[in-house]
Scaffold this active site. Structure first.
Site, PDB file in Angstrom:
ATOM      1  N   ARG B  16     -95.665 -59.981   5.332  1.00 42.64           N
ATOM      2  CA  ARG B  16     -96.658 -60.519   3.914  1.00 42.64           C
ATOM      3  C   ARG B  16     -96.840 -61.337   5.332  1.00 42.64           C
ATOM      4  NH1 ARG B  16     -96.503 -61.475  -1.951  1.00 42.64           N
ATOM      5  NH2 ARG B  16     -96.560 -63.594  -0.728  1.00 42.64           N
ATOM      6  N   GLY B  17     -98.485 -62.169   5.464  1.00 42.10           N
ATOM      7  CA  GLY B  17     -98.237 -63.436   5.610  1.00 42.10           C
ATOM      8  C   GLY B  17     -99.369 -63.046   6.349  1.00 42.10           C
ATOM      9  N   ALA B  18    -100.840 -63.163   7.834  1.00 40.47           N
ATOM     10  CA  ALA B  18    -101.366 -63.312   8.097  1.00 40.47           C
ATOM     11  C   ALA B  18    -100.464 -62.958   9.745  1.00 40.47           C
ATOM     12  CB  ALA B  18    -102.637 -64.077   8.439  1.00 40.47           C
ATOM     13  N   ARG B  56    -102.712 -51.781   5.895  1.00 40.00           N
ATOM     14  CA  ARG B  56    -103.567 -53.256   4.883  1.00 40.00           C
ATOM     15  C   ARG B  56    -104.790 -52.523   5.647  1.00 40.00           C
ATOM     16  NH1 ARG B  56    -101.070 -57.685   2.910  1.00 40.00           N
ATOM     17  NH2 ARG B  56    -102.585 -58.883   1.896  1.00 40.00           N
ATOM     18  N   CYS B 124    -104.787 -73.481  -3.495  1.00 42.05           N
ATOM     19  CA  CYS B 124    -103.406 -72.682  -3.909  1.00 42.05           C
ATOM     20  C   CYS B 124    -102.490 -72.610  -2.307  1.00 42.05           C
ATOM     21  CB  CYS B 124    -103.720 -70.826  -3.250  1.00 42.05           C
ATOM     22  SG  CYS B 124    -103.472 -69.678  -2.904  1.00 42.05           S
ATOM     23  N   ASP B 195    -108.158 -67.253   4.833  1.00 36.31           N
ATOM     24  CA  ASP B 195    -107.341 -65.687   4.880  1.00 36.31           C
ATOM     25  C   ASP B 195    -108.116 -64.892   6.416  1.00 36.31           C
ATOM     26  OD1 ASP B 195    -106.683 -66.244   1.957  1.00 36.31           O
ATOM     27  OD2 ASP B 195    -105.879 -63.660   2.381  1.00 36.31           O
ATOM     28  N   ASN B 205    -111.468 -67.714   1.436  1.00 36.62           N
ATOM     29  CA  ASN B 205    -110.104 -68.267   0.967  1.00 36.62           C
ATOM     30  C   ASN B 205    -109.801 -66.923  -0.611  1.00 36.62           C
ATOM     31  OD1 ASN B 205    -107.891 -68.850   1.948  1.00 36.62           O
ATOM     32  ND2 ASN B 205    -108.462 -70.655   0.709  1.00 36.62           N
ATOM     33  N   LYS B 206    -108.662 -67.399  -1.033  1.00 38.66           N
ATOM     34  CA  LYS B 206    -108.355 -68.097  -2.451  1.00 38.66           C
ATOM     35  C   LYS B 206    -109.425 -68.155  -3.624  1.00 38.66           C
ATOM     36  CE  LYS B 206    -105.378 -66.868  -3.636  1.00 38.66           C
ATOM     37  NZ  LYS B 206    -104.607 -65.767  -4.591  1.00 38.66           N
ATOM     38  N   LYS B 231    -106.382 -65.100  12.211  1.00 39.47           N
ATOM     39  CA  LYS B 231    -107.621 -64.475  11.089  1.00 39.47           C
ATOM     40  C   LYS B 231    -109.018 -64.277  11.434  1.00 39.47           C
ATOM     41  CE  LYS B 231    -104.065 -66.925   8.328  1.00 39.47           C
ATOM     42  NZ  LYS B 231    -103.446 -67.771   6.942  1.00 39.47           N
TER      43      LYS B 231
END
Lengths: 306, 306, 306, 306, 306, 306
Positions: B16-18, B56, B124, B195, B205-206, B231
């Protein structure tokens, strides 16, 4: 004694809500209309008023109600004791009736502002706003409501439940989603309640309200607050602006769950007048800058002590 | 096979995580550098790339990494198989190293932006932003951080815990309190992660980020996003803008708790470029409108297929 | 005669300041309350009023005071000469008393707006604002004031001196530094005085005020003006807006110091209502848009000639 | 009967224009002041009022006039029939006289706002605004006017013709050129008329007005509307906001000229209060937020039925 | 030694002005092109560079020039000593020539932006801006300039004198009058110089600049800065933003004139990129957000040490 | 000769439209690739270029095309005559091909920006925008378009007709209705074409565009312009900003219809970069501030003459 009992109930939050508090205080004072002379009754009323006011110093409707009753007494003070009591009692009853009709009146006016097909966002849980939505629904208007959950106490759940019961299509989202909802679902209006309106038109309401207002202004969505005039603050004319109340942090996070941090739980924030398109009061729709006018018209008496 | 395995891990969120996704994808492809001829290896890489990308579809760093590796292969395609493999492997390793250094580089640059006595608000949980705060702290800067709890999944708790561990004075509040905090505690800067960055400088973003950004702009508080260039979305140059992802509503409220309502759980929102003061990337500080420039410089290869 | 003498003193600037001029004019007219018949006294008053008004055509408080006295006379005109004089004299005295209390009242209300730890910026030198700061200081509030030097006549030095005497921590800066001060020292409020308030809420004040107001709005800092209601302009209701006065250029630069250039020395500028958060008057805090309301309430008499 | 005849003329647009309609309605009702008893006359007036109101439901001045007459009748209802008729007739005449003077009064006040060398932009064709320009011209002021042609019915041509006749330098442009004109010719003020003013200060006026207002605000050019108070909407206090009227599309394009498209011809739009710098009424200059105040002062009677 | 001498002159302000400093530093380093081996010369250059940089840490053009020379040396480092010296010397000369032409080039481009009949406001005293005005004047354009006096050191007097000499109609006003001038005299453009441009397009310039910029934006007047690219700050890409320099307070007020106060004398302020319409550089007109691009193009070398 | 003939056709508007003009000019110059020596051919090309450029001085794509061809010639000037002609001819053809693909490419990218259910407003008639809508329609997207009639020449009718033919639901309104449509029908995007893009991102387009842009910004509706890079103005980098063209006034009103007035018929206006959310070019989506970057990348050659 009545005033003492009422003060206690207010202190213990058995009596809650701006209108209920105002009505209870006025009723309590009407019951104190007793004494050998007019002067004695007035003195009695003043004592009761003091007791009542002390019960919840932050609720603007409480001193408003007390001061109004004292103003009525002052107006009648040249009458003899019997006449004084009868007249003042009737005057107080009229004030009580006005308060009781205020919510219904706001619902009626506010419902006029709702169009079929509207999507409306609300925040927290306001009896006045819920009544307004119910009224519009009963008039046959078909609209949708988006409500925020309203952390930390999730009062938005109360709103969602009430609206669902009223058969109004309702969507629940986290507080952070308010701006996205406005964009994605093309929200037409934001309608919220209010705790206090200041002389310059600023609105004190549940934490998060100002954040929603600034987003609404950016998107040119009407931001409307429905507030009974008993919540307008005459003291703010004299520069007593609002202080933000901080509540118990355990509403936010279980104490000790994260060590070494500070938690803050502010209950309210301030939405500046320039972000508010209109206030719905039982006196009709006013621009927030009309708050001073309304205060002068309705509570001029209170201000005579200036 | 490696690509399949990695794709699976990405799909299952084990990776996970960019940045981690980009690195894993590049590593997986480097391991596929095998075949009788250069053409065969390239064909192999393309197949692996396709598999990986499908794992993904919404993570912008994944196609960025895959396409970059394919571009490197294309660049070397005139070499014979042995030479091709050696050179391309080295090129890929450099790409991986760059990614690995990106976070550290952003922390270094971002820490320069922090002054002692700053009060900074974040939203976040971003590893990059936490690293940036830790770095500034290590450099001896004394500043405070306010973090929002970040409903519905309370990732702000992760941030608060990490900062407490780093001995950075940290205050936790509900999301709705962001604007009040900015006013009452005179927040100097808002720093968030991101993101995806689009070609016109918009930031995905969140959920809640754009609401904080609009409040920050209103109060003239710098709004800064720390985002690795992996990103940035080359596809957005071609008009493929972001779609908002909606997640499981049980993160918001227990299913059935309130009957007759709809619940929505959007994961992200879009902060328009004009609300962002600067982006911190491993290439330095850029205005959001510089995103197009960065995309062209870094991913020009990808765009050659235009 | 008294009115002539007072007019001369006003013309020669021996009597200065909006309040002092208004009080002197009213006193002068009260002394003219003499004549065989009510009609003769009124005629006399009108003549005196004309003389007084001509003494300083740009000072809004002067015609306001004169017109108010004439209004009082008009109100009493059915009384016989003796009764007329007694009643009107008392009425005028009340007006004078009100003016004398206005400054103190504004200081009292304005002091309520100041919180401990505030940093407040002011511009030029206003007795009302200085009184307000002194009052807040006496109430024990600990705040800082930044004052601009206020070119060309450096009236900011007067403010700085007065505040230093009152033991209020005071910082002096050039006018150009106002915006930087607001940012660097996180100014909480700007509080200025005012020369005239127009019916639409615009404020005429010392040159530079509007420049500070626009910077304050950009930074979301409250911009507050403290202005006695005698400075509100009833004539502006009829469309007589402010003309900017240009003063002697030698206040700016020694004549001939630079050959071949033009020098301009405007005394005032106009701050639009939408940049003003509130006005502090002796009638309380009002939004600038409430100016029309106040004018109507206080100077309705003057407007009856409409 | 008179009310019937007047209602018909209003319906057929033989009587047009907010002021003319109001005056005609009041005159018609005055002629109905007949009956055996006061009660009978009042009942008669109510019937006539109903007939009149139905003639043109969208013209705000019509119900305003009718309701005002009914209020006057109510006020006099304790008088005997003869006295009632005499008094009420006189009261109605005063109302009529006030309306007749309103336009002239606005022209007088508005002319004060015009300075020599001004360049003023106007939209559509308003008798009030033309009268205001003529008055300023007669007072010797030298200014220029830019008028938009005002599609679809080119009412701007009427304005241009009237101004040319009054020897006012006049430039005609297409509606789309308004913003460019403001920039290139440094327009000083925009002055328009108005159809309706709502309780929150919003202005309903000819389509295109709000577009010009938003451009004027962006360029910080004063946007002024000249509107008689008879056009203020008391109903809007109760939430009955404006609905936009759509007119025959053949005003826009010959039917059938382009097949397969839809044509819309909205007659009005809404200019939000925050884009309006001031309203010129016969009661003087007010900020748009003063609309509520004016409504309460002038039509308080109407609202007593709340 | 040369570098020492030049460093001293820079320290003592005998060499001043961003361009002159850059040129002097490059010249000094060119004279140090001496040594037995290429490595020795480079080492020598590095030492000189260090000495020079230390002379005035806040002048951005100084490290820019030094670092650029070092970059040129680095580029040539594979050449033998003789060839290295010849080539590097030529390269340095080209850099010097470019700087010398920059001012003239900006004047040429900037003059294109001036139209006859323009009224332009400037602040402080910028050689570049004066050159630009002179050029436009020589091209026959007829325009007016308003200059602020620029407290505390009245550098605006220098501008006024230079413009008067160039026969450009010039008006001098106090700094506080800038906004009023923009309104009353319908200023078309604000043109100022600049001390430093940051990577995100923010402009560091003489105190008061940002205050004028915020007023210009409010009035939609183009705000333009003329800045040589040598003043762009590559370090800002790494997050080294500007610190405001505070100068001796006796420039503001005679020490001790007012007892008990603090005086602050900030030399610069920061104008945010979003308030700047364009930058005029010798590379042409760029939006402020193009600063990052320009830095990368021109000082890419410097950033390679990232 | 070819260049003469083409120049004539451009002058007579037989060749119109930015792309067609650019292509025709390039073709004409390719046909002039003739001469005894390379120098002679280049001299020939320069002469032709001059002739062509003079044909329509205001069309930015014309000098762009000519200068680009001259740049290609310059690049090849060291080749001998035969090789020069062959190479340059091929280079020119590539430029022509690029132009021919540009419209299609923009349609492709722009169509990606359209979502099903979108309501899009457009102004005037742009082939590029129509192609973009057709493409989106062919991709199966269901959206609505509102087009303004675009006075004075009603080019909006052309747009409406083309969209109706493409089966896209289309609504036609007067230009003044644009803002109301945006509010009432919740317009999602405004998409327009463009005549010229300046170095600072400002857009020159049909009169009325900026008025729509300012309304769109106020309502936070994306304002998008689709513009081929051949319309970007390299000259604007040097400060040659746009002059507004005024066309024959009989397009606005029959001459003499209203006596004594002036009529103005501006063809274009300028939309400031800060009102534009993105530009769609054949190079992808760029923020308007990216115009400088694009100009540098694509027309760097042209600027080398700086």
């Amino acid at each position: 004694m009545t005033a003492d009992k009422t003060a206690k109930d207010i202190r213990n939050m058995r009596i809650r809500g701006a209108l209920d508090i105002a009505i209870a205080a006025a009723r309590a004072m009407r019951k104190e209309l007793d004494g050998k002379s007019t002067a004695a009754v007035i003195s009695n009323l003043k004592k009761s008023g003091k007791t009542l006011k002390a019960a919840r110093p932050t609720a603007v409707s409480l001193p408003n109600a007390v001061d109004y009753v004292l103003y009525l007494a002052e107006k009648n003070k040249k009458l003899d004791a019997g006449e004084f009591t009868r007249t003042t009692s009737k005057d107080i009853q009229k004030f009580i009736d006005d308060q009781e009709r205020a919510l219904e009146r706001i619902a009626e006016i506010g419902a006029n502002l709702i169009d079929s097909n509207d999507t409306i966002l609300t925040h927290c849980n306001s009896d006045t706003v819920v009544a307004l939505f119910e009224r519009a629904r009963k008039e046959g208007k078909k609209f949708k409501v988006i409500c925020t959950e309203t952390r930390p106490r999730f009062q938005g759940h109360l709103t969602a439940r009430a609206l669902a019961k009223a058969k109004i299509p309702t969507t629940l989202v986290v507080d952070s989603a308010a701006r996205l909802m406005m964009k994605e679902f093309k929200v037409d209006k934001v309608i919220v309640g209010g705790d206090t309106v200041l002389a310059n038109g600023d609105l004190i309401n549940k934490i998060g309200t100002s954040q929603i207002a600034v987003a609404a202004r950016d998107l040119d969505i009407d931001f409307i607050a429905a507030v009974e005039s008993i919540k307008f603050s005459p003291r703010s004319i004299e520069g007593e602006m609002a202080k933000i109340e901080y509540r118990d942090t355990k509403e936010v996070i279980k104490p000790g769950k994260i060590r070494g941090i500070k938690v803050l739980n502010p209950a309210f924030d301030i939405t500046p007048a320039e972000m508010i398109d209109m206030l719905i009061t039982e006196e009709g729709i006013i621009p927030p800058q009309g708050a001073y006018h309304l205060l002068r018209e309705k509570f001029g008496w209170e201000l005579s002590s200036f």
